[in-house]
Design a protein around this motif. Structure first.
Motif, PDB file in Angstrom:
ATOM      1  N   GLU A 508       1.164  -0.856   0.349  1.00  0.00           N
ATOM      2  CA  GLU A 508      -0.342   0.081  -0.228  1.00  0.00           C
ATOM      3  C   GLU A 508       1.238   1.173   0.378  1.00  0.00           C
ATOM      4  O   GLU A 508       0.544   2.806  -0.194  1.00  0.00           O
ATOM      5  N   VAL A 509       2.074   1.466  -0.063  1.00  0.00           N
ATOM      6  CA  VAL A 509       3.346   2.187   0.645  1.00  0.00           C
ATOM      7  C   VAL A 509       3.643   2.563  -0.186  1.00  0.00           C
ATOM      8  O   VAL A 509       3.466   4.031  -1.266  1.00  0.00           O
ATOM      9  N   PHE A 510       3.878   1.518  -1.878  1.00  0.00           N
ATOM     10  CA  PHE A 510       4.555   1.376  -2.668  1.00  0.00           C
ATOM     11  C   PHE A 510       3.326   1.435  -3.251  1.00  0.00           C
ATOM     12  O   PHE A 510       4.012   0.256  -4.525  1.00  0.00           O
ATOM     13  N   PRO A 511       3.038   1.867  -4.030  1.00  0.00           N
ATOM     14  CA  PRO A 511       1.192   1.114  -5.157  1.00  0.00           C
ATOM     15  C   PRO A 511       2.370   1.100  -6.298  1.00  0.00           C
ATOM     16  O   PRO A 511       1.683   0.436  -7.438  1.00  0.00           O
ATOM     17  N   GLN A 512       2.678   2.336  -6.173  1.00  0.00           N
ATOM     18  CA  GLN A 512       3.283   2.209  -7.891  1.00  0.00           C
ATOM     19  C   GLN A 512       4.498   1.099  -8.571  1.00  0.00           C
ATOM     20  O   GLN A 512       5.196   0.819  -9.859  1.00  0.00           O
ATOM     21  N   PHE A 513       5.103   0.374  -7.459  1.00  0.00           N
ATOM     22  CA  PHE A 513       5.916  -0.556  -7.173  1.00  0.00           C
ATOM     23  C   PHE A 513       6.208  -1.774  -7.478  1.00  0.00           C
ATOM     24  O   PHE A 513       4.507  -2.330  -6.814  1.00  0.00           O
ATOM     25  N   LYS A 514       6.716  -2.566  -8.179  1.00  0.00           N
ATOM     26  CA  LYS A 514       6.659  -3.920  -8.210  1.00  0.00           C
ATOM     27  C   LYS A 514       7.544  -4.836  -6.745  1.00  0.00           C
ATOM     28  O   LYS A 514       8.318  -4.733  -7.293  1.00  0.00           O
ATOM     29  N   LEU A 515       6.452  -5.190  -6.044  1.00  0.00           N
ATOM     30  CA  LEU A 515       7.018  -5.721  -4.867  1.00  0.00           C
ATOM     31  C   LEU A 515       7.049  -7.207  -4.755  1.00  0.00           C
ATOM     32  O   LEU A 515       6.232  -7.473  -5.333  1.00  0.00           O
ATOM     33  N   ALA A 516       7.877  -8.438  -3.917  1.00  0.00           N
ATOM     34  CA  ALA A 516       8.379  -9.370  -3.714  1.00  0.00           C
ATOM     35  C   ALA A 516       8.549  -9.706  -1.927  1.00  0.00           C
ATOM     36  O   ALA A 516       9.322  -9.069  -1.506  1.00  0.00           O
ATOM     37  N   MET A 517       8.009 -10.793  -2.319  1.00  0.00           N
ATOM     38  CA  MET A 517       8.621 -11.032  -1.037  1.00  0.00           C
ATOM     39  C   MET A 517       8.990 -12.492  -0.260  1.00  0.00           C
ATOM     40  O   MET A 517       9.583 -13.601  -1.579  1.00  0.00           O
ATOM     41  N   LEU A 518      10.352 -12.275   0.118  1.00  0.00           N
ATOM     42  CA  LEU A 518      10.830 -13.891   0.137  1.00  0.00           C
ATOM     43  C   LEU A 518      11.182 -14.302   1.963  1.00  0.00           C
ATOM     44  O   LEU A 518      12.041 -13.149   2.513  1.00  0.00           O
ATOM     45  N   HIS A 519      10.916 -15.467   2.049  1.00  0.00           N
ATOM     46  CA  HIS A 519      10.985 -16.013   3.798  1.00  0.00           C
ATOM     47  C   HIS A 519      11.485 -17.297   3.585  1.00  0.00           C
ATOM     48  O   HIS A 519      11.276 -18.250   2.657  1.00  0.00           O
ATOM     49  N   GLY A 520      11.877 -17.970   4.628  1.00  0.00           N
ATOM     50  CA  GLY A 520      12.586 -18.987   5.181  1.00  0.00           C
ATOM     51  C   GLY A 520      11.078 -20.044   4.352  1.00  0.00           C
ATOM     52  O   GLY A 520      11.422 -21.442   4.435  1.00  0.00           O
ATOM     53  N   GLN A 521      10.205 -19.720   5.093  1.00  0.00           N
ATOM     54  CA  GLN A 521       8.832 -20.800   4.592  1.00  0.00           C
ATOM     55  C   GLN A 521       8.612 -21.013   3.182  1.00  0.00           C
ATOM     56  O   GLN A 521       7.529 -21.889   3.443  1.00  0.00           O
ATOM     57  N   MET A 522       9.493 -20.174   2.599  1.00  0.00           N
ATOM     58  CA  MET A 522       8.392 -20.726   1.187  1.00  0.00           C
ATOM     59  C   MET A 522       9.298 -22.074   0.338  1.00  0.00           C
ATOM     60  O   MET A 522      10.460 -22.186   0.979  1.00  0.00           O
ATOM     61  N   SER A 523       8.770 -22.251  -0.518  1.00  0.00           N
ATOM     62  CA  SER A 523       9.286 -23.597  -1.431  1.00  0.00           C
ATOM     63  C   SER A 523      10.143 -23.271  -1.928  1.00  0.00           C
ATOM     64  O   SER A 523      10.709 -22.166  -2.261  1.00  0.00           O
ATOM     65  N   ARG A 524      11.386 -23.644  -2.228  1.00  0.00           N
ATOM     66  CA  ARG A 524      12.298 -23.592  -3.249  1.00  0.00           C
ATOM     67  C   ARG A 524      12.250 -23.492  -4.176  1.00  0.00           C
ATOM     68  O   ARG A 524      12.821 -22.051  -4.813  1.00  0.00           O
ATOM     69  N   THR A 525      10.884 -23.851  -4.825  1.00  0.00           N
ATOM     70  CA  THR A 525      10.647 -23.238  -6.115  1.00  0.00           C
ATOM     71  C   THR A 525      10.528 -21.740  -6.146  1.00  0.00           C
ATOM     72  O   THR A 525      10.451 -20.796  -7.334  1.00  0.00           O
ATOM     73  N   GLU A 526       9.464 -21.933  -5.257  1.00  0.00           N
ATOM     74  CA  GLU A 526       8.865 -20.208  -5.109  1.00  0.00           C
ATOM     75  C   GLU A 526      10.388 -19.128  -4.718  1.00  0.00           C
ATOM     76  O   GLU A 526      10.018 -18.242  -5.484  1.00  0.00           O
ATOM     77  N   LYS A 527      11.211 -19.838  -3.878  1.00  0.00           N
ATOM     78  CA  LYS A 527      12.661 -19.028  -3.928  1.00  0.00           C
ATOM     79  C   LYS A 527      13.168 -18.728  -4.599  1.00  0.00           C
ATOM     80  O   LYS A 527      13.675 -17.413  -4.831  1.00  0.00           O
ATOM     81  N   GLU A 528      13.318 -20.017  -5.402  1.00  0.00           N
ATOM     82  CA  GLU A 528      14.601 -19.880  -6.605  1.00  0.00           C
ATOM     83  C   GLU A 528      13.524 -18.707  -7.893  1.00  0.00           C
ATOM     84  O   GLU A 528      14.127 -17.460  -8.113  1.00  0.00           O
ATOM     85  N   SER A 529      12.052 -18.529  -7.814  1.00  0.00           N
ATOM     86  CA  SER A 529      11.813 -17.960  -8.482  1.00  0.00           C
ATOM     87  C   SER A 529      11.503 -16.265  -8.568  1.00  0.00           C
ATOM     88  O   SER A 529      11.318 -15.437  -9.082  1.00  0.00           O
ATOM     89  N   VAL A 530      11.182 -16.501  -7.081  1.00  0.00           N
ATOM     90  CA  VAL A 530      11.285 -14.549  -7.073  1.00  0.00           C
ATOM     91  C   VAL A 530      13.136 -14.207  -6.973  1.00  0.00           C
ATOM     92  O   VAL A 530      13.000 -13.045  -6.976  1.00  0.00           O
ATOM     93  N   MET A 531      13.832 -14.941  -6.680  1.00  0.00           N
ATOM     94  CA  MET A 531      15.133 -14.479  -6.907  1.00  0.00           C
ATOM     95  C   MET A 531      15.379 -13.672  -8.152  1.00  0.00           C
ATOM     96  O   MET A 531      16.365 -13.329  -8.443  1.00  0.00           O
ATOM     97  N   LYS A 532      15.416 -14.785  -9.276  1.00  0.00           N
ATOM     98  CA  LYS A 532      15.097 -14.624 -10.934  1.00  0.00           C
ATOM     99  C   LYS A 532      14.608 -13.884 -10.926  1.00  0.00           C
ATOM    100  O   LYS A 532      15.115 -13.401 -11.692  1.00  0.00           O
ATOM    101  N   ASP A 533      13.420 -13.025 -10.779  1.00  0.00           N
ATOM    102  CA  ASP A 533      12.261 -12.060 -11.374  1.00  0.00           C
ATOM    103  C   ASP A 533      13.344 -10.898 -10.886  1.00  0.00           C
ATOM    104  O   ASP A 533      13.148 -10.058 -11.196  1.00  0.00           O
ATOM    105  N   PHE A 534      13.296 -11.262  -9.066  1.00  0.00           N
ATOM    106  CA  PHE A 534      13.992  -9.881  -8.995  1.00  0.00           C
ATOM    107  C   PHE A 534      15.727  -9.412  -9.358  1.00  0.00           C
ATOM    108  O   PHE A 534      15.764  -8.374  -9.855  1.00  0.00           O
ATOM    109  N   ALA A 535      16.451 -10.170  -9.997  1.00  0.00           N
ATOM    110  CA  ALA A 535      17.754 -10.530 -10.492  1.00  0.00           C
ATOM    111  C   ALA A 535      17.501  -9.433 -11.888  1.00  0.00           C
ATOM    112  O   ALA A 535      18.172  -8.999 -12.184  1.00  0.00           O
ATOM    113  N   ALA A 536      16.224 -10.036 -12.090  1.00  0.00           N
ATOM    114  CA  ALA A 536      16.311  -9.294 -13.886  1.00  0.00           C
ATOM    115  C   ALA A 536      15.262  -8.755 -13.952  1.00  0.00           C
ATOM    116  O   ALA A 536      14.945  -8.105 -14.899  1.00  0.00           O
TER     117      ALA A 536
END
Ligand code: ADP
Ligand code: MG
Length: 695
Positions: A508-536
């Motif tokens: 809500e604070v940054f409606p104009q930007f794209k945000l993603a979340m990363l934490h230890g409880q996410m599955s490996r594929t989820e984490k991987e895709s979040v990291m890849k998206d952020f890197a790209a």
């Protein structure tokens, strides 16, 4: 060894309590050193030993009084101290049925006769009033009682206690123990020549003085002597072990063929820094030597240790050997895997990643490939040291962020094969003396420069509002940002929830930007895709738990916001900050602290002042103690009773020098004058010998 139970004043019940403190024998008791001391000398100087509310004096009883009250009984005694001040001492007793028949103050009344001389130790009731002469009594001793000589009027020991024991009792037991046969016959295990060279107190004297020192100077001498003994034992254990293992050559060698190393360096797109080249040469020389390597690679965050490790692993691959790199977190293992995969694909070197979230079929395939030797490089977490992970031809093990592993875990990786070259890496540097004490005769390589173009990361403390403003500014410029929240109560579970909540708010604070979340409880594929998206750069802001502390490498990210920064250790803050400043842009780190107490402030200001990880490491070591940082505290394997590895650095230095002298003179400790020392060494370390063997 006689049991404490038979010491005067201790029976089976008290012996049980002492057992909770790991005190079983009289010798155990004697080596249970005070936690601290009080200065109970008459006219004690204000030397910082005593808390301000503590009052100690020898007084003369003027009068006494019993005060009836509804639920408590109060006894008061008025004493004159040496300066003739009148001091009011108070005791409280709860009114019980018993107190109607027995006078609860019977003993007090007997002791506090008019004109009796009495030592009183108590606390001021009203700490704010300087002129208040009322105290609550904690201990008192009639001046002519025999125990008074060791309970007060001197520098008095304070022990760590357990329920049912008091310091008064502990002192009494200790005093008893010091006159026992054990104490009188305590063997002086130090090699006589060394004790003389360093002018150390004799063992019996040191033991007496650590409990009941005659002066602060004697106390310091006693502590130094006992610390020296502990350090010398450990240093010698390493030394002996080294001579034992040195004799055994590893039985394999490396040939620098360059069929992998040359294309690897060509494909990199940049040159190694001179510092990287230097440490690679040191590592390669170790690998080619007939003895197993045991080298620690130190280098600040972002100094490029990963590629140094990969160079060594490629040399192993060129020679047909397997190598493994173990990282403390899944995210870091994944990150290494991505880096390695990119590079190794072109070189046609097979690589896999093994963590606890690797799915069973995949895991089976990897284990089979490790066992038959077809997989040359493996990246992983603790999952690598599971018993069913078997290697055909493992010759090189790398432990990244080694301080995050316990001594036992490090030893376990080594046990995978008989002889192994070991490279450990850290961004938290260890002073050389400490490294020697902990890892024996460890070789150390240090990367002293960062890759070119790195700029210092401007670091400041700011409030949340300002932090968000900076994030918005940078993202508008096309950069990316991290916002990190601390682990809550060490639980990834609760932290994940907290981060999810913050994540919703931040959207809500940054409606104009794209945000993603990363934490230890996410599955490996989820984490991987979040990291890849952020890197790209498909996302702008990554909201995360400290899972990203190590291993994320996105050059376009220029802002690191650390929320609740006061909850992080210095080393973690420095690591987190190292996630930015990896590209061509100026980067910043913003510390948002909730409680701005002076201690937290001081720690955070260290981070703001310097980007030098070595300086930060040293300060961290001072603030938290080395045990915490080297991962030995929890495991308790290398705990010292008298010595403090940080404060007693000089003594440690002596011990290491003297160890060398001792072993040069008598490598196997066969001389009769070294027999007691050798015996103690075996008692202490035989059980943990494999932990010492890291060479
Ligand atoms: P750390 O020592 O903290 O483990 P990394 O190995 O993660 O550091 O390296 C940080 C970044 O620096 C990586 O992106 C890596 O590719 C890059 N890097 C390493 N060496 C060099 C070099 N010589 N020149 C330019 N970039 C380098
Ligand atoms: Mg690293």
């Amino acid at each position: 060894m006689s049991s404490v139970e038979y010491l005067k004043g201790i029976g089976p019940a008290k012996a049980k309590m002492l057992a909770r403190l790991d005190i079983f024998s009289v010798a155990d008791l004697l080596h249970y050193y005070p936690r601290t001391y009080q200065d109970r000398r008459e006219n004690a100087a204000n030397n910082g030993l005593n808390p301000p509310s503590l009052t100690v004096f020898k007084g003369r009883v003027l009068r006494t009084q019993t005060v009836p009250a509804r639920s408590v009984l109060i006894f008061k005694a008025f004493l004159a101290d040496a300066a003739n001040n009148q001091i009011e001492c108070t005791w409280f007793k709860r009114r019980t049925f018993r107190s109607f028949r027995f006078d609860p103050f019977g003993t007090l009344k007997k002791d506090f006769k008019i004109n009796a001389e009495i030592w009183v130790i108590g606390r001021k009731e009203n700490r704010n009033n300087f002129f208040d002469n009322k105290i609550t009594v904690e201990e008192y001793y009639p001046a002519n009682a025999p125990e008074t000589a060791y309970q007060t009027g001197r520098i008095t020991p304070i022990y760590g206690l357990t329920e049912g024991l008091t310091n008064k009792q502990m002192r009494q037991y200790m005093h008893e123990a010091l006159f026992s046969a054990e104490a009188q016959n305590e063997p002086d295990i130090l090699p006589p020549a060394l004790a003389q060279k360093r002018q150390l107190l004799a063992s019996t004297q040191a033991l007496k003085a650590i409990h009941f020192p005659a002066s602060l100077a004697e106390l310091e001498n006693a502590r130094a002597r006992l610390a020296y003994e502990e350090f010398l034992l450990l240093a010698t254990a390493w030394g002996v072990k080294r001579t034992q293992t040195k004799a055994i050559a590893k039985g394999y060698g490396y040939e620098i063929k360059k069929n992998l190393l040359t294309p690897f360096r060509k494909n990199l797109g940049f040159d190694f820094t001179p510092s990287q080249k230097k440490v690679i040469n040191e590592i390669f020389a170790d690998l080619q030597s007939p003895l197993p390597m045991n080298r620690l690679l130190q280098g600040d965050v972002g100094s490029g240790k990963t590629l140094v490790a990969l160079s060594a692993m490629l040399l192993a691959a060129e020679n047909g050997y397997q190598s493994a790199i173990m990282a403390p977190t899944e995210i870091l293992a994944e990150q290494h895997f991505l880096t390695f995969q990119k590079i190794l694909k072109k070189l046609k070197v097979p690589v896999a990643v093994l963590t606890s979230s690797t799915k069973t079929p995949e895991r089976k395939k990897i284990l089979a490939a490790l066992a038959d030797g077809s997989l040359s490089v493996v990246v992983g977490t603790h999952a690598l040291i599971q018993d069913d992970v078997k290697f055909k031809n493992l010759k090189l093990a790398v432990i990244d962020e080694q301080h995050r592993f316990g001594v036992k875990q490090r030893a376990k990786l080594k046990e995978k094969t008989a002889k192994l070259d070991l490279l450990t890496m850290t961004a938290t540097p260890i002073p050389r003396t400490l490294a020697l004490a902990f890892y024996g005769d460890l070789a150390v390589s240090t990367i002293t420069q960062l890759p070119p173009g790195r700029r210092p990361i401007a670091t400041q403390m700011a409030d949340e509002y300002r932090a968000r403003h900076i994030v918005a500014e940078e993202v508008q410029k096309g950069r990316q940002a991290y916002i990190v929240y601390p682990l809550i109560e060490e639980s990834e579970n609760i932290s994940a929830k907290a981060v999810s909540e913050e994540f919703e708010k931040l959207k809500e604070v940054f409606p104009q930007f794209k945000l993603a979340m990363l934490h230890g409880q996410m599955s490996r594929t989820e984490k991987e895709s979040v990291m890849k998206d952020f890197a790209a750069h498909k996302t702008d802001i990554l909201v995360a738990t400290p899972v990203i502390e190590v291993g994320i490498d996105v050059p376009n990210a220029t802002v690191m916001v650390i929320e609740n920064a006061e909850r992080f250790g210095l080393a973690s803050l420095h690591q987190l900050r190292g996630r930015v400043g990896r590209g061509q842009y100026d980067s910043q780190c913003i510390l948002v602290a909730q409680h701005k107490g002076s201690v937290a402030r001081e720690r955070l200001s260290i981070i703001c002042q310097t980007c030098d990880g070595f300086k930060i490491g040293e300060r961290d070591m001072q603030l938290r103690g080395p045990g915490e940082i080297l991962g030995t505290r929890q495991s308790g394997e290398l705990e010292f009773k008298a010595g403090d590895l940080f404060k007693d650095r000089n003594i440690l230095q002596w011990a290491i020098e003297d160890r060398d002298e001792l072993l040069k003179d008598d490598p196997l400790l066969q001389k009769p004058e070294h027999a007691p020392f050798k015996q103690r060494l075996l008692e202490l370390y035989q059980k943990n010998w494999h932990l010492i063997d890291l060479s």
